[in-house]
Design a protein around this motif. Sequence first.
Motif, short mmCIF file in Angstrom:
data_model
loop_
_atom_site.label_atom_id
_atom_site.label_comp_id
_atom_site.label_asym_id
_atom_site.label_seq_id
_atom_site.Cartn_x
_atom_site.Cartn_y
_atom_site.Cartn_z
N GLU A 144 0.87 -1.17 0.00
CA GLU A 144 0.00 0.00 0.00
C GLU A 144 0.91 1.22 0.00
OE1 GLU A 144 -3.16 0.69 -0.22
OE2 GLU A 144 -3.96 -1.35 -0.22
N ASP A 145 0.38 2.36 -0.44
CA ASP A 145 1.20 3.57 -0.42
C ASP A 145 0.84 4.49 0.74
OD1 ASP A 145 -1.22 4.54 -1.27
OD2 ASP A 145 -0.49 5.32 -3.18
N TRP A 146 0.06 4.00 1.69
CA TRP A 146 -0.30 4.79 2.87
C TRP A 146 -0.51 3.88 4.06
CZ3 TRP A 146 -4.85 4.09 5.57
CH2 TRP A 146 -5.81 3.27 4.95
N ALA A 147 -0.44 4.48 5.24
CA ALA A 147 -0.70 3.75 6.47
C ALA A 147 -1.40 4.68 7.45
CB ALA A 147 0.60 3.25 7.08
N PRO A 148 -2.35 4.18 8.25
CA PRO A 148 -2.90 5.02 9.32
C PRO A 148 -1.81 5.35 10.32
CG PRO A 148 -3.56 2.73 9.61
CD PRO A 148 -2.88 2.81 8.28
N ALA A 149 -1.89 6.50 10.94
CA ALA A 149 -0.83 6.91 11.86
C ALA A 149 -1.41 7.57 13.10
CB ALA A 149 0.14 7.87 11.16
N GLN A 150 -0.68 7.48 14.17
CA GLN A 150 -0.94 8.22 15.40
C GLN A 150 0.24 9.16 15.61
OE1 GLN A 150 -1.37 5.13 18.32
NE2 GLN A 150 -3.60 5.04 18.10
N VAL A 151 -0.05 10.45 15.78
CA VAL A 151 1.01 11.45 15.86
C VAL A 151 0.93 12.17 17.20
CG1 VAL A 151 1.85 13.62 14.88
CG2 VAL A 151 1.17 11.76 13.37
N ASP A 152 2.06 12.27 17.87
CA ASP A 152 2.20 13.06 19.09
C ASP A 152 3.56 13.77 18.98
OD1 ASP A 152 2.50 14.19 21.58
OD2 ASP A 152 2.03 12.38 22.71
N LEU A 153 3.54 14.95 18.38
CA LEU A 153 4.77 15.69 18.13
C LEU A 153 4.74 17.02 18.86
CD1 LEU A 153 5.26 15.03 14.30
CD2 LEU A 153 6.55 14.02 16.19
N GLN A 154 5.82 17.29 19.57
CA GLN A 154 5.99 18.55 20.28
C GLN A 154 7.17 19.30 19.65
OE1 GLN A 154 3.61 19.02 22.73
NE2 GLN A 154 2.89 16.98 22.11
N GLY A 155 7.31 20.56 20.04
CA GLY A 155 8.47 21.33 19.60
C GLY A 155 8.43 21.78 18.16
N LEU A 156 7.22 21.87 17.57
CA LEU A 156 7.13 22.38 16.20
C LEU A 156 7.50 23.85 16.16
CD1 LEU A 156 3.69 20.86 15.08
CD2 LEU A 156 5.96 19.85 14.81
N ALA A 157 8.05 24.30 15.03
CA ALA A 157 8.14 25.74 14.78
C ALA A 157 6.72 26.26 14.62
CB ALA A 157 8.96 26.01 13.54
N GLY A 212 6.10 0.06 -0.83
CA GLY A 212 4.91 0.10 0.00
C GLY A 212 5.28 0.54 1.40
N VAL A 213 4.37 0.31 2.34
CA VAL A 213 4.63 0.67 3.73
C VAL A 213 5.65 -0.31 4.31
CG1 VAL A 213 3.59 1.03 5.99
CG2 VAL A 213 2.27 1.53 3.92
N PRO A 214 6.75 0.19 4.86
CA PRO A 214 7.81 -0.73 5.31
C PRO A 214 7.46 -1.42 6.62
CG PRO A 214 8.41 1.51 5.84
CD PRO A 214 7.13 1.60 5.03
N HIS A 215 7.98 -2.62 6.76
CA HIS A 215 7.95 -3.35 8.03
C HIS A 215 9.20 -2.92 8.79
CE1 HIS A 215 7.60 -7.56 10.14
NE2 HIS A 215 8.00 -6.61 10.96
N LEU A 216 9.02 -2.19 9.89
CA LEU A 216 10.14 -1.67 10.67
C LEU A 216 10.49 -2.64 11.79
CD1 LEU A 216 9.03 2.08 10.94
CD2 LEU A 216 10.61 1.07 9.29
N GLU A 217 11.77 -2.89 11.97
CA GLU A 217 12.24 -3.84 12.97
C GLU A 217 13.28 -3.16 13.87
OE1 GLU A 217 13.11 -7.86 11.48
OE2 GLU A 217 12.51 -7.10 9.50
N ALA A 218 12.94 -3.02 15.14
CA ALA A 218 13.87 -2.39 16.08
C ALA A 218 15.19 -3.14 16.16
CB ALA A 218 13.22 -2.29 17.46
N ALA A 219 15.12 -4.48 16.09
CA ALA A 219 16.33 -5.29 16.20
C ALA A 219 17.29 -5.05 15.03
CB ALA A 219 15.96 -6.77 16.27
N ARG A 220 16.76 -4.55 13.91
CA ARG A 220 17.59 -4.24 12.75
C ARG A 220 18.01 -2.77 12.72
NH1 ARG A 220 17.47 -8.01 8.85
NH2 ARG A 220 19.46 -7.00 8.39
N GLY A 221 17.60 -2.02 13.74
CA GLY A 221 17.98 -0.61 13.80
C GLY A 221 17.13 0.31 12.95
#
Length: 525
Positions: A144-157, A212-221
Motif C-alpha cells: 500500500e502507499d499509505w498507512a494510518p498513523a498516530q502522531v504526538d509531536l511537540q516542539g514544532l516551529a 509500499g509501507v515498510p515493516h520496521l524492525e527495532a532489532a535491525r535498527g
Amino acid sequence: MKWLLGTVWLGSACVAGMIGCSRAPAGASEPGEELSTREIHTLATSTVRVTKTTRFHTAAGITEQAEELSTDPPELLVPQGETYSGREGAAVPGGWEFQDVPAGQYFLRFHDGRGARVQFLTDARHVELGPNRLGRPDARYFVEDWAPAQVDLQGLAPWVAPEGLVHLGAHLQFNSPQVGAAGWLLFDEFLRADETSVVTDDVEALIVTADGVPHLEAARGDRLYVNQLSPFRVGTAPDGTPLEYAALDRSRELPPFDHVPNYGTPLSISGTLQPVLMRQFGLDWRLSEFARMARDIHPGMTPRQSILEIHPAAHGLAPDGWVGYSGELLSLYAPLGATYDIQGPVKFGIPYPSSWGIVGAVTNIFHARLPIPDGSSDLAFITGSLTTLASFDEFRAGPVRPKLSPPQSLTLDGAPANESRHLSTLSPVVAWAPPALGTPNVYQLLIRRYIKRSRSWETLGSIYVPGTTTAVRLPPGSLEPEGIYFMRIRAVDAPMFDVGRHSVETLEALPNHSADAITSLFTTP
C-alpha cells in the motif's frame, strides 16, 4: 478529505525520473569475475550476456544481490534494413545469453519495475540491468502507499498554513534510510496558525518511495527521521507578490522501533522536534533563460511550473551519483507561468550525518494544448521539461541556468514532427538534430498514447540511444494500430552514465542535465 501539509508534488527529481543507474565491471560474467581471453573473444564475436544485479545502499556499505531474469526475460532485436530480426535467448548461470548476435548495434528490450517497456540501442557484449536501491536487501513491505498513523509531536516551529502551490506553508516529512522509505503526513484538517504541537490519530502516512509501507524492525535498527519544513521569504515577484520557499528547520530521529504494517495497525510517530542549524547560500536562479526555450521544446509550448529543490543524499554521493529519494531540505515553487529570475539568500537545515551528501535539482515544466486528431473539437495537454541535477557544491558555484537545450528539427519519416499527421507505418523513422547548447551523451524517446475514455495519456515505453545517434527506426511493437500519440525526444548530458552497458531503468548520475523536444499529435494506421 485528507490535507497534505505542504506541496502535493513529488520532489522534482522524482517527477523528472532522474534517479538511479547502476554500475558493474564491463565484460564480467559474474560481479567482480574476470573473463578469459577466449571468453572475451567469444563475447565480442557472437554472444550478448545480460545480467541483473541489484545494489542495496545502507550506512554499512553496498550489498549486491543477483536477480533472476527467466521470469521476465529480455528480448534482443537486430536491425536488418527496414526491419528487425529477433534472437532467441536462454538462461545461463548468473544471467541470460543471446547467441549469434552480429557485431554492431542491436536493441535490447525489457520491462522496468512498473511494467513499462524499456528499449535501448547498444553494441555492448555485456549489459547490466540492475538498479541501485536505498535500504537493506531483506526489508519487507506491505503493498500500500499509505498507512494510518498516530502522531504526538511537540516542539514544532510556529505553524503556517499553506496557500496553494506557491505559499507552501509548513509541512511534515519522514524518511527511513534503513528501509528506503520516505513520505509526508496527511491530516484531516490544517493545524491552527502558530500551533507548536500536534496530537491526533486522524492522520495518514503517505509513502512516496519503496515498494509500499515498510515493516520496521527495532532489532535491525530501523528508525524514522521526522522533519518539519517551514516557509521563508526570498524576495518579491515583479508584481510585488512575496516569493516563498519551504526549508527544513526542525527535526527528530526517532529511536528504533517495530511496526508491522496492515490495514488496522497505525504507525506511531511521537517525539519532540529540535531546531536544526541552518546553512545559507546565495541563490541565483536564471529562470528567464529556461523560459526562453519554451518554443524550442514545441512551437505551442508556454512555461507552466518551475521547481527548485535541495535534496539529501543518504549515506553520501556515490562515485557517479546518488541513490534514493529521502525528502527535501528546501523547496521553491515559482508562481505558475513565472519567467523572471529569482535571486537572494536562502537557507535550510541538515539533520543528517556528515557522511550524507546534498543534491540540487531544478525542473522547469512547459505545456501546450493541441487539437486531438480524431474529428472532434477536443484539446489535450502535452508537457515537456528542462531539468538539471548536480551536487550542491556545483549547484551553488554559479548561476542556475540551462546547460543543455532541446534537440532540434524533429521529423517523422522525413516530415516535420511539429505538425499533426497520420503515419503510414507502425515503425517510422524518428530523426532530430543535436541541441544548439550542450553535448548530450544519451537520447531518450518516450512514447505516449491518448486514452479517449479517460481523456488522459498512457506511457507505452522508452527508447534510449547513444548521444551519437540522431535517427532511429522504432522497433516493432513500439506503436499500436489506430492510436493517437506524441513523442518526447529528451537530450541527456550525464557524462558518468553509459547507456549502452548499464541499467536505464533510472538515472542517478551527476551532473545530469536534460532537455525535451516534443512532437505534435499523430495517428497510426
